[in-house]
Design a protein around this motif. Sequence first.
Motif, PDB file in Angstrom:
ATOM      1  N   ALA A 132      48.185  40.898  38.708  1.00 43.23           N
ATOM      2  CA  ALA A 132      47.879  42.206  38.127  1.00 43.23           C
ATOM      3  C   ALA A 132      46.723  42.123  37.138  1.00 43.23           C
ATOM      4  O   ALA A 132      45.821  42.978  37.141  1.00 43.23           O
ATOM      5  CB  ALA A 132      49.124  42.777  37.446  1.00 43.23           C
ATOM      6  N   VAL A 133      46.722  41.101  36.301  1.00 46.59           N
ATOM      7  CA  VAL A 133      45.643  40.953  35.314  1.00 46.59           C
ATOM      8  C   VAL A 133      44.325  40.625  36.017  1.00 46.59           C
ATOM      9  O   VAL A 133      43.267  41.132  35.629  1.00 46.59           O
ATOM     10  CB  VAL A 133      46.018  39.872  34.270  1.00 46.59           C
ATOM     11  CG1 VAL A 133      44.836  39.535  33.386  1.00 46.59           C
ATOM     12  CG2 VAL A 133      47.192  40.344  33.420  1.00 46.59           C
ATOM     13  N   SER A 134      44.375  39.805  37.064  1.00 46.66           N
ATOM     14  CA  SER A 134      43.149  39.483  37.811  1.00 46.66           C
ATOM     15  C   SER A 134      42.564  40.738  38.453  1.00 46.66           C
ATOM     16  O   SER A 134      41.350  40.962  38.410  1.00 46.66           O
ATOM     17  CB  SER A 134      43.447  38.443  38.894  1.00 46.66           C
ATOM     18  OG  SER A 134      43.895  37.260  38.316  1.00 46.66           O
ATOM     19  N   THR A 135      43.431  41.543  39.038  1.00 41.19           N
ATOM     20  CA  THR A 135      42.967  42.796  39.635  1.00 41.19           C
ATOM     21  C   THR A 135      42.389  43.710  38.559  1.00 41.19           C
ATOM     22  O   THR A 135      41.350  44.345  38.769  1.00 41.19           O
ATOM     23  CB  THR A 135      44.132  43.495  40.359  1.00 41.19           C
ATOM     24  OG1 THR A 135      44.668  42.598  41.327  1.00 41.19           O
ATOM     25  CG2 THR A 135      43.669  44.765  41.024  1.00 41.19           C
ATOM     26  N   GLY A 136      43.044  43.758  37.404  1.00 42.50           N
ATOM     27  CA  GLY A 136      42.536  44.569  36.303  1.00 42.50           C
ATOM     28  C   GLY A 136      41.192  44.088  35.798  1.00 42.50           C
ATOM     29  O   GLY A 136      40.326  44.888  35.437  1.00 42.50           O
ATOM     30  N   ALA A 137      40.999  42.767  35.779  1.00 41.05           N
ATOM     31  CA  ALA A 137      39.715  42.223  35.325  1.00 41.05           C
ATOM     32  C   ALA A 137      38.602  42.541  36.312  1.00 41.05           C
ATOM     33  O   ALA A 137      37.463  42.816  35.916  1.00 41.05           O
ATOM     34  CB  ALA A 137      39.836  40.713  35.128  1.00 41.05           C
ATOM     35  N   MET A 138      38.923  42.526  37.596  1.00 37.09           N
ATOM     36  CA  MET A 138      37.906  42.840  38.606  1.00 37.09           C
ATOM     37  C   MET A 138      37.515  44.307  38.578  1.00 37.09           C
ATOM     38  O   MET A 138      36.381  44.652  38.902  1.00 37.09           O
ATOM     39  CB  MET A 138      38.421  42.460  39.997  1.00 37.09           C
ATOM     40  CG  MET A 138      38.410  40.967  40.245  1.00 37.09           C
ATOM     41  SD  MET A 138      38.810  40.541  41.921  1.00 37.09           S
ATOM     42  CE  MET A 138      40.564  40.309  41.798  1.00 37.09           C
ATOM     43  N   THR A 139      38.438  45.165  38.208  1.00 41.42           N
ATOM     44  CA  THR A 139      38.136  46.594  38.151  1.00 41.42           C
ATOM     45  C   THR A 139      37.643  47.029  36.776  1.00 41.42           C
ATOM     46  O   THR A 139      37.300  48.196  36.587  1.00 41.42           O
ATOM     47  CB  THR A 139      39.376  47.421  38.527  1.00 41.42           C
ATOM     48  OG1 THR A 139      40.444  47.104  37.632  1.00 41.42           O
ATOM     49  CG2 THR A 139      39.805  47.150  39.956  1.00 41.42           C
ATOM     50  N   GLY A 140      37.626  46.093  35.815  1.00 42.78           N
ATOM     51  CA  GLY A 140      37.137  46.416  34.482  1.00 42.78           C
ATOM     52  C   GLY A 140      38.172  47.015  33.567  1.00 42.78           C
ATOM     53  O   GLY A 140      37.835  47.508  32.491  1.00 42.78           O
ATOM     54  N   LYS A 141      39.442  46.985  33.935  1.00 43.96           N
ATOM     55  CA  LYS A 141      40.501  47.573  33.112  1.00 43.96           C
ATOM     56  C   LYS A 141      41.143  46.563  32.156  1.00 43.96           C
ATOM     57  O   LYS A 141      41.870  46.942  31.266  1.00 43.96           O
ATOM     58  CB  LYS A 141      41.585  48.181  33.998  1.00 43.96           C
ATOM     59  CG  LYS A 141      41.086  49.326  34.850  1.00 43.96           C
ATOM     60  CD  LYS A 141      42.176  49.857  35.738  1.00 43.96           C
ATOM     61  CE  LYS A 141      41.631  50.968  36.637  1.00 43.96           C
ATOM     62  NZ  LYS A 141      42.630  51.448  37.581  1.00 43.96           N
ATOM     63  N   THR A 142      40.866  45.280  32.365  1.00 41.53           N
ATOM     64  CA  THR A 142      41.459  44.228  31.541  1.00 41.53           C
ATOM     65  C   THR A 142      40.348  43.401  30.918  1.00 41.53           C
ATOM     66  O   THR A 142      39.338  43.111  31.557  1.00 41.53           O
ATOM     67  CB  THR A 142      42.354  43.306  32.406  1.00 41.53           C
ATOM     68  OG1 THR A 142      43.329  44.097  33.064  1.00 41.53           O
ATOM     69  CG2 THR A 142      43.052  42.262  31.573  1.00 41.53           C
ATOM     70  N   GLU A 143      40.564  43.001  29.661  1.00 36.96           N
ATOM     71  CA  GLU A 143      39.566  42.195  28.972  1.00 36.96           C
ATOM     72  C   GLU A 143      39.562  40.763  29.507  1.00 36.96           C
ATOM     73  O   GLU A 143      40.576  40.266  29.994  1.00 36.96           O
ATOM     74  CB  GLU A 143      39.865  42.164  27.474  1.00 36.96           C
ATOM     75  CG  GLU A 143      39.748  43.511  26.802  1.00 36.96           C
ATOM     76  CD  GLU A 143      40.031  43.408  25.316  1.00 36.96           C
ATOM     77  OE1 GLU A 143      39.962  42.290  24.772  1.00 36.96           O
ATOM     78  OE2 GLU A 143      40.316  44.447  24.714  1.00 36.96           O
ATOM     79  N   THR A 144      38.419  40.117  29.389  1.00 38.84           N
ATOM     80  CA  THR A 144      38.268  38.748  29.868  1.00 38.84           C
ATOM     81  C   THR A 144      39.176  37.796  29.097  1.00 38.84           C
ATOM     82  O   THR A 144      39.737  36.861  29.670  1.00 38.84           O
ATOM     83  CB  THR A 144      36.805  38.301  29.722  1.00 38.84           C
ATOM     84  OG1 THR A 144      35.961  39.261  30.360  1.00 38.84           O
ATOM     85  CG2 THR A 144      36.580  36.942  30.332  1.00 38.84           C
ATOM     86  N   HIS A 145      39.338  38.041  27.803  1.00 39.50           N
ATOM     87  CA  HIS A 145      40.194  37.180  26.982  1.00 39.50           C
ATOM     88  C   HIS A 145      41.629  37.181  27.505  1.00 39.50           C
ATOM     89  O   HIS A 145      42.263  36.123  27.602  1.00 39.50           O
ATOM     90  CB  HIS A 145      40.149  37.645  25.527  1.00 39.50           C
ATOM     91  CG  HIS A 145      41.105  36.939  24.618  1.00 39.50           C
ATOM     92  ND1 HIS A 145      41.263  35.572  24.625  1.00 39.50           N
ATOM     93  CD2 HIS A 145      41.959  37.395  23.680  1.00 39.50           C
ATOM     94  CE1 HIS A 145      42.160  35.220  23.725  1.00 39.50           C
ATOM     95  NE2 HIS A 145      42.604  36.313  23.151  1.00 39.50           N
ATOM     96  N   GLN A 146      42.131  38.335  27.861  1.00 45.15           N
ATOM     97  CA  GLN A 146      43.496  38.428  28.390  1.00 45.15           C
ATOM     98  C   GLN A 146      43.597  37.718  29.744  1.00 45.15           C
ATOM     99  O   GLN A 146      44.592  37.066  30.041  1.00 45.15           O
ATOM    100  CB  GLN A 146      43.932  39.880  28.525  1.00 45.15           C
ATOM    101  CG  GLN A 146      45.373  40.019  28.974  1.00 45.15           C
ATOM    102  CD  GLN A 146      45.808  41.469  29.081  1.00 45.15           C
ATOM    103  OE1 GLN A 146      45.023  42.386  28.858  1.00 45.15           O
ATOM    104  NE2 GLN A 146      47.067  41.663  29.425  1.00 45.15           N
ATOM    105  N   LEU A 147      42.549  37.830  30.560  1.00 42.20           N
ATOM    106  CA  LEU A 147      42.530  37.151  31.853  1.00 42.20           C
ATOM    107  C   LEU A 147      42.586  35.631  31.671  1.00 42.20           C
ATOM    108  O   LEU A 147      43.375  34.951  32.332  1.00 42.20           O
ATOM    109  CB  LEU A 147      41.280  37.529  32.648  1.00 42.20           C
ATOM    110  CG  LEU A 147      41.076  36.788  33.973  1.00 42.20           C
ATOM    111  CD1 LEU A 147      42.189  37.136  34.957  1.00 42.20           C
ATOM    112  CD2 LEU A 147      39.708  37.112  34.537  1.00 42.20           C
ATOM    113  N   VAL A 148      41.786  35.102  30.756  1.00 38.91           N
ATOM    114  CA  VAL A 148      41.762  33.655  30.524  1.00 38.91           C
ATOM    115  C   VAL A 148      43.114  33.184  29.999  1.00 38.91           C
ATOM    116  O   VAL A 148      43.627  32.148  30.432  1.00 38.91           O
ATOM    117  CB  VAL A 148      40.623  33.289  29.548  1.00 38.91           C
ATOM    118  CG1 VAL A 148      40.716  31.830  29.118  1.00 38.91           C
ATOM    119  CG2 VAL A 148      39.279  33.569  30.178  1.00 38.91           C
TER     120      VAL A 148
END
Length: 96
Positions: A48-64
Amino acid sequence: MITSMNAANAYTAARNAVQPGTPTGPSPVERLGEAAEDFAAQMAQVDAVSTGAMTGKTETHQLVQTIAEAELAMETVVAIRDKVVEAYQEILRMPV
């Protein structure tokens, strides 16, 4: 001097320490099931976070941070799997 009454009392006290009783917590199978569910939830969160990062809805820090947590969970699962395989192989090597 040890009397029969002392021996009986000592036996009664020691029996509770070695006698299998009712389990106070979840069984090992239940704990393993819960761990598998937690791992699946962790992997779903990464997805879910990876998908959010690809769509710009999740911050990079949260993804890492989520990927680091998933990596730790994966290493733990692999270590447990390795121990189970090692134990199985040891059982196979036992003489019958």
